[in-house]
Design a protein around this motif. Structure first.
Motif, mmCIF file in Angstrom:
data_model
loop_
_atom_site.group_PDB
_atom_site.id
_atom_site.type_symbol
_atom_site.label_atom_id
_atom_site.label_comp_id
_atom_site.label_asym_id
_atom_site.label_seq_id
_atom_site.Cartn_x
_atom_site.Cartn_y
_atom_site.Cartn_z
ATOM 1 N N GLY B 235 -30.305 -11.145 10.960
ATOM 2 C CA GLY B 235 -29.397 -12.161 10.412
ATOM 3 C C GLY B 235 -28.700 -11.715 9.149
ATOM 4 O O GLY B 235 -28.009 -12.505 8.504
ATOM 5 N N LEU B 236 -28.863 -10.433 8.818
ATOM 6 C CA LEU B 236 -28.276 -9.933 7.569
ATOM 7 C C LEU B 236 -26.751 -10.083 7.520
ATOM 8 O O LEU B 236 -26.215 -10.425 6.460
ATOM 9 N N PRO B 237 -26.024 -9.860 8.636
ATOM 10 C CA PRO B 237 -24.570 -10.059 8.544
ATOM 11 C C PRO B 237 -24.221 -11.477 8.092
ATOM 12 O O PRO B 237 -23.318 -11.660 7.280
ATOM 13 N N LEU B 238 -24.947 -12.478 8.608
ATOM 14 C CA LEU B 238 -24.663 -13.879 8.246
ATOM 15 C C LEU B 238 -24.918 -14.114 6.756
ATOM 16 O O LEU B 238 -24.039 -14.561 6.023
ATOM 17 N N MET B 239 -26.147 -13.827 6.324
ATOM 18 C CA MET B 239 -26.514 -14.100 4.932
ATOM 19 C C MET B 239 -25.747 -13.174 3.992
ATOM 20 O O MET B 239 -25.305 -13.594 2.921
ATOM 21 N N GLY B 240 -25.582 -11.921 4.411
ATOM 22 C CA GLY B 240 -24.884 -10.950 3.559
ATOM 23 C C GLY B 240 -23.469 -11.396 3.246
ATOM 24 O O GLY B 240 -23.013 -11.307 2.106
ATOM 25 N N MET B 241 -22.761 -11.913 4.247
ATOM 26 C CA MET B 241 -21.364 -12.301 4.036
ATOM 27 C C MET B 241 -21.248 -13.543 3.161
ATOM 28 O O MET B 241 -20.391 -13.622 2.291
ATOM 29 N N ILE B 242 -22.140 -14.518 3.382
ATOM 30 C CA ILE B 242 -22.072 -15.745 2.570
ATOM 31 C C ILE B 242 -22.390 -15.402 1.108
ATOM 32 O O ILE B 242 -21.762 -15.897 0.168
ATOM 33 N N MET B 243 -23.351 -14.497 0.927
ATOM 34 C CA MET B 243 -23.741 -14.138 -0.437
ATOM 35 C C MET B 243 -22.706 -13.213 -1.083
ATOM 36 O O MET B 243 -22.516 -13.258 -2.292
ATOM 37 N N LEU B 244 -22.018 -12.391 -0.277
ATOM 38 C CA LEU B 244 -20.941 -11.561 -0.820
ATOM 39 C C LEU B 244 -19.854 -12.458 -1.422
ATOM 40 O O LEU B 244 -19.382 -12.232 -2.548
ATOM 41 N N GLY B 245 -19.463 -13.489 -0.655
ATOM 42 C CA GLY B 245 -18.437 -14.420 -1.147
ATOM 43 C C GLY B 245 -18.870 -15.070 -2.452
ATOM 44 O O GLY B 245 -18.095 -15.165 -3.407
ATOM 45 N N ASN B 246 -20.136 -15.500 -2.511
ATOM 46 C CA ASN B 246 -20.636 -16.159 -3.712
ATOM 47 C C ASN B 246 -20.730 -15.172 -4.883
ATOM 48 O O ASN B 246 -20.390 -15.511 -6.023
ATOM 49 N N MET B 373 -30.907 -18.749 7.236
ATOM 50 C CA MET B 373 -32.218 -18.098 7.305
ATOM 51 C C MET B 373 -32.884 -18.406 8.659
ATOM 52 O O MET B 373 -33.477 -17.521 9.284
ATOM 53 N N ALA B 374 -32.789 -19.667 9.112
ATOM 54 C CA ALA B 374 -33.397 -20.040 10.398
ATOM 55 C C ALA B 374 -32.767 -19.237 11.537
ATOM 56 O O ALA B 374 -33.472 -18.728 12.423
ATOM 57 N N ALA B 375 -31.409 -19.114 11.494
ATOM 58 C CA ALA B 375 -30.730 -18.333 12.538
ATOM 59 C C ALA B 375 -31.159 -16.870 12.456
ATOM 60 O O ALA B 375 -31.403 -16.225 13.483
ATOM 61 N N ALA B 376 -31.269 -16.355 11.229
ATOM 62 C CA ALA B 376 -31.657 -14.958 11.046
ATOM 63 C C ALA B 376 -33.061 -14.727 11.593
ATOM 64 O O ALA B 376 -33.317 -13.744 12.305
ATOM 65 N N ILE B 377 -33.962 -15.655 11.282
ATOM 66 C CA ILE B 377 -35.348 -15.511 11.754
ATOM 67 C C ILE B 377 -35.401 -15.621 13.278
ATOM 68 O O ILE B 377 -36.104 -14.871 13.956
ATOM 69 N N MET B 378 -34.609 -16.554 13.824
ATOM 70 C CA MET B 378 -34.587 -16.717 15.278
ATOM 71 C C MET B 378 -34.136 -15.419 15.954
ATOM 72 O O MET B 378 -34.749 -14.959 16.918
ATOM 73 N N LEU B 379 -33.072 -14.815 15.433
ATOM 74 C CA LEU B 379 -32.557 -13.576 16.025
ATOM 75 C C LEU B 379 -33.581 -12.449 15.904
ATOM 76 O O LEU B 379 -33.774 -11.672 16.840
ATOM 77 N N SER B 380 -34.250 -12.389 14.749
ATOM 78 C CA SER B 380 -35.249 -11.332 14.573
ATOM 79 C C SER B 380 -36.439 -11.547 15.508
ATOM 80 O O SER B 380 -36.996 -10.593 16.051
ATOM 81 N N LEU B 381 -36.822 -12.816 15.711
ATOM 82 C CA LEU B 381 -37.920 -13.115 16.645
ATOM 83 C C LEU B 381 -37.527 -12.719 18.062
ATOM 84 O O LEU B 381 -38.337 -12.172 18.817
ATOM 85 N N LEU B 382 -36.278 -13.007 18.430
ATOM 86 C CA LEU B 382 -35.816 -12.656 19.778
ATOM 87 C C LEU B 382 -35.886 -11.144 19.988
ATOM 88 O O LEU B 382 -36.260 -10.672 21.048
ATOM 89 N N LYS B 383 -35.514 -10.422 18.938
ATOM 90 C CA LYS B 383 -35.587 -8.946 19.016
ATOM 91 C C LYS B 383 -37.053 -8.526 19.158
ATOM 92 O O LYS B 383 -37.394 -7.685 19.994
ATOM 93 N N GLY B 384 -37.909 -9.162 18.343
ATOM 94 C CA GLY B 384 -39.329 -8.817 18.381
ATOM 95 C C GLY B 384 -39.976 -9.140 19.719
ATOM 96 O O GLY B 384 -40.860 -8.415 20.191
#
Lengths: 47, 388
Positions: B235-246, B373-384
């Motif tokens: 989920g790093l692309p999601l959080m990374g982009m929102i935090m880059l803007g901030n 964070m929930a989306a990021a964790i979900m994606l990481s769980l799916l990968k796992g």
């Protein structure tokens, strides 16, 4: 993997992971604001 | 000569013939597009997104339209920015620039409301699986509980790109997500009143005093990005982009970039994203039983999100000896700043001297971080789990 097991795993680990992650970030923010404390506003400074 | 004229006229009326022979679903979708125009223009429901989505929907459903055929304008836009998930991420940079995390940093515990407000994602995932959706479809539907359009598009499009969910489903999910975000003022207040007592709703919370240090504001996006990258790298692309803007905004040294992210980049990405998503709403593929179920489950997701936030608020109310107003929990979703304003209005309705806005803003920005964070964790769980 069976859909029920998959769903329950996602619920427990996903929701738990989200809660734990945000709790951890909360602790980090608390530490951060301890290093860089909230400064009193202008009105409070006047008092 | 007369044969040639008749053939030419026949070609001109080919669209009309199609409409009367095979055009039923297209006509219904054109009516849906008109309904979205009405909602956006007359009712002001998420016009920035609904208007281009509706226009894309209209374009793709006109008879014999080739806008979504290979080389068509909407297909080109789709491949350029949705197929590779670029547009949702560009919008996230803009959202980051528009978000003020000061109320959250002034009272960090409010971030926990942002976790409780994601309960709908995971319960809806279970419900969707029970209703027969595949794992990837269920995760995509559950993402509506993130109350965050770009997150829904990012997650669902990832699966569409892998061929795990139909492309038309991305359109249904996006429209459901944005519609329910706009309907938060209708959905939340009855649940707030149902789950809290008059006494709880009237609890006054003192406004946070003081100003958050600039150093803390600058360090915050870097820290959150690093933590997300370590815990849930998918989920790093999601959080990374929102935090880059901030980060660009709070650093104060790149006002031109922050302004561009907040305005030009976000606006262009929103227009193209809306049009391309509308293009996925071709009648024959869109009008399915699954689409109706997506809308039903989306509503359930947002209701459960609100319930989750309010329940944590009630627990907090009890643990604090009645010092925390449980209504603040309802702001722990990503619909920013609408959910916070609703909490303020609802609190003041029961106690005219109640100013919950800053607390609610803290919980609301917590909801933004929580949803990503929930989306990021979900994606990481799916990968796992080997699903993706």
């Amino acid at each position: 993997m069976d859909n029920t097991i998959f769903g329950l795993t996602m619920l427990v680990v996903g929701m738990g992971g989200t809660l734990a992650s945000l709790f951890f970030i909360t602790l980090v923010i608390c530490a951060l604001t301890a290093f860089f404390p909230v400064r009193p506003g202008k009105e409070e400074e006047k008092k | 000569m007369s044969d040639a004229i008749l053939a030419a006229l026949g070609a001109l009326f080919e669209g009309v013939r199609f409409l009367f022979t095979h055009g039923g679903p297209n006509v219904i979708m054109i009516a849906v597009a008109c309904a979205m125009f009405w909602l956006a223009i007359a009712k002001g429901v998420e016009p920035l997104l609904l208007l281009p989505i509706a226009f894309g929907c209209l374009l793709v459903n006109l008879p014999l339209s080739e806008v979504m055929a290979q080389g068509g304008v909407l297909k080109t836009l789709y491949d350029f920015g949705i197929g590779n998930e670029l547009f949702p991420l560009l919008i996230f940079v803009g959202i980051g620039s528009m978000t003020d995390f000061s109320p959250l940093l002034a009272n960090p515990k409010l971030l926990l409301f942002g976790a409780a407000g994601q309960l709908g994602i995971f319960i809806t995932l279970l419900l969707a699986l029970a209703l027969g959706f595949s794992k990837e479809e269920a995760v995509s539907v559950a993402a509506i509980g993130a109350c965050d359009g770009p997150t829904v598009i990012f997650v669902s499009n990832m699966f569409a790109g892998m061929g795990k969910i139909p492309t038309a489903m991305v359109g249904a999910l996006a429209v459901a997500a944005y519609s329910y975000m706009a309907l938060v003022p209708v959905i939340q207040p009855p649940i707030m009143r149902l789950l809290t007592t008059r006494k709880e709703r009237a609890v006054k919370m003192p406004s946070p005093k003081g100003k958050v240090s600039r150093a803390a504001l600058i360090a915050f996006p870097i820290i959150v990005t690093a933590i997300t990258g370590i815990i849930a790298p998918q989920g790093l692309p999601l959080m990374g982009m929102i935090m880059l803007g901030n980060f660009m905004k709070v650093s104060g040294v790149v006002p031109r970039l922050a302004n561009a992210s907040e305005n030009e980049i976000a606006n262009v990405a929103t227009l193209f994203l809306g049009l391309a998503i509308g293009g996925t709403m071709a009648g024959p593929q869109f009008l399915t039983r699954e689409t109706l179920m997506v809308f039903g489950l989306g509503l359930v997701a947002i209701i459960i999100d609100t319930v989750g936030g309010l329940l944590l608020g009630k627990i907090w109310y009890l643990l604090s000896g009645g010092k925390v107003n449980p209504l603040v929990g309802a702001a722990g979703i990503s619909a920013y700043p609408m959910a916070a304003r609703l909490v303020q209005n609802e609190g003041q309705r029961w106690n005219k001297h109640n100013y919950l806005l800053m607390h609610a803003m803290g919980a609301n920005t917590g909801g933004q971080i929580g949803s990503v964070m929930a989306a990021a964790i979900m994606l990481s769980l799916l990968k796992g789990l080997g699903v993706i």
